[in-house]
Structures are given as structure tokens and as C-alpha cells.
Write a protein that holds these residues in place. Structure first.
Motif, short mmCIF file in Angstrom:
data_model
loop_
_atom_site.label_atom_id
_atom_site.label_comp_id
_atom_site.label_asym_id
_atom_site.label_seq_id
_atom_site.Cartn_x
_atom_site.Cartn_y
_atom_site.Cartn_z
N LEU A 141 10.08 8.49 4.95
CA LEU A 141 8.72 8.70 4.47
C LEU A 141 8.07 7.36 4.14
CD1 LEU A 141 6.35 10.42 3.39
CD2 LEU A 141 7.56 10.46 1.19
N PHE A 142 8.81 6.48 3.50
CA PHE A 142 8.27 5.17 3.14
C PHE A 142 7.88 4.39 4.40
CE2 PHE A 142 8.33 0.74 1.85
CZ PHE A 142 7.62 0.80 0.66
N ASP B 208 19.19 9.59 0.38
CA ASP B 208 17.74 9.44 0.33
C ASP B 208 17.18 8.94 1.66
OD1 ASP B 208 17.06 10.35 -2.22
OD2 ASP B 208 17.85 8.52 -3.10
N LYS B 209 17.79 9.36 2.74
CA LYS B 209 17.34 8.95 4.06
C LYS B 209 15.91 9.45 4.31
CE LYS B 209 18.49 9.21 8.92
NZ LYS B 209 19.40 9.70 9.92
N ARG C 18 0.84 -1.21 0.00
CA ARG C 18 0.00 0.00 0.00
C ARG C 18 0.87 1.26 0.00
NH1 ARG C 18 -3.21 -2.36 4.59
NH2 ARG C 18 -4.55 -3.85 3.54
N ALA C 19 1.95 1.24 0.78
CA ALA C 19 2.86 2.39 0.81
C ALA C 19 3.49 2.61 -0.56
CB ALA C 19 3.94 2.19 1.87
N SER C 20 3.83 1.53 -1.25
CA SER C 20 4.39 1.64 -2.61
C SER C 20 3.39 2.27 -3.56
CB SER C 20 4.78 0.26 -3.13
OG SER C 20 5.77 -0.31 -2.33
N ASP D 18 3.82 2.48 8.41
CA ASP D 18 3.21 2.60 9.73
C ASP D 18 1.74 2.98 9.62
OD1 ASP D 18 5.66 2.07 10.87
OD2 ASP D 18 6.08 4.15 11.41
N ASP D 19 1.45 3.96 8.76
CA ASP D 19 0.08 4.43 8.61
C ASP D 19 -0.84 3.35 8.04
OD1 ASP D 19 0.93 6.86 9.57
OD2 ASP D 19 1.03 7.81 7.59
#
Length: 145
Positions: free
Chosen positions: A124-125, A118-119, A63-65, A130-131
Motif C-alpha cells: 500500500l505504501f 505487514d507485506k 506525501r505517502a507518509s 507511485d500515485d
């Protein structure tokens, strides 16, 4: 006495982080309600531990992707051994979703990005993962019903 506890606790946590101690996954319970846990960086890899089973964590990662509009390709799919994904786009990533130990509902999400700097993108990913995980209160209510 109180002043001695905090330095010892800090020393223990640093020692656990540097040694790769298996007590490390339980640090995720010390986070806030919206963004739990800590991201550990080691040799270009970011690792975060989740107190969820493999399938739940895999669904949250996919879902995050999708939310970041990343084209994720499943490389390896073994429900008991873990999943591997490759993403394409502006920031290509390799994501491993692995069980910490057998018969334990703690999952490790390891992200490798070939581009340095790109930390924030990885953070963010992980926040989106988590969300997309069920909230702790909802998990407790499901078990009682």
C-alpha cells in the motif's frame, strides 16, 4: 520456437532477481500505467526501483507518509547520496531512498519493517508513492515545452 522463449525469459528474470543484477531496475518499466514495477523482498526488506531522481522520489515518499498519517522523521539528508526516514505509529518503518548509480535517474526505495506479516502495508505504501510521482505523459510534456 515460440514455446522456448517464455521459459528462457522467466529463467533470466529469476536469475536476475536472485543475483541482484543491476538490470533489475529496468523491470519497473514492464508494469502497468497505474502501479509500475515489482517489489523485491529479501531478509525482511522490501525494495522497489523508480525511474525518477532522488528529490522527486523523496517528495513522493513524504506525501505517502502524510496520506497514511505517519509521523516521518528525517534521519539523513544528502541530496546526492540519499535520504533516510523513520516512521512512527502502528507500523514503524525505516525507509531509505538511495540513488542506484551516480548520474542515473533511477532511485531505490528500501523499506524495513520490524513486524512480520505487514507485506500488504508495504505494498500500500509503495502504491501511494507511485500515485504521488508525476505521470510518464506529464514528464514527457514538461521536457518538450
Amino acid at each position: 520456437m515460440r514455446n522456448r522463449i517464455f521459459p528462457r525469459l522467466a529463467l533470466f528474470l529469476v536469475t536476475a532477481l536472485l543475483s541482484g543484477c543491476t538490470a533489475l531496475p529496468f523491470l519497473s518499466f514492464m508494469g502497468s500505467a497505474t502501479y509500475e514495477g515489482y517489489v523485491v523482498w529479501n531478509s525482511g526488506e522490501a525494495t522497489k526501483y523508480y525511474a525518477f531522481d532522488l528529490d522527486t522520489t523523496y517528495r513522493a515518499v513524504t506525501r505517502a507518509s502524510h496520506q497514511l498519517k505517519l509521523e516521518a522523521t528525517l534521519i539523513k539528508s544528502a541530496p546526492k547520496e540519499g535520504y533516510s526516514l523513520e516512521t512512527k505509529g502502528n507500523v514503524p518503518m525505516h525507509i531509505d531512498i538511495l540513488p542506484l548509480e551516480k548520474n542515473v535517474s533511477v532511485t531505490t526505495v528500501v523499506i524495513r519493517i520490524p513486524i512480520f506479516g505487514d507485506k500488504q502495508y508495504v505494498e500500500l505504501f509503495y502504491k501511494l508513492v507511485d500515485d504521488n510521482l508525476p505521470k510518464r505523459e506529464a514528464v514527457g510534456k514538461e521536457k518538450t515545452q
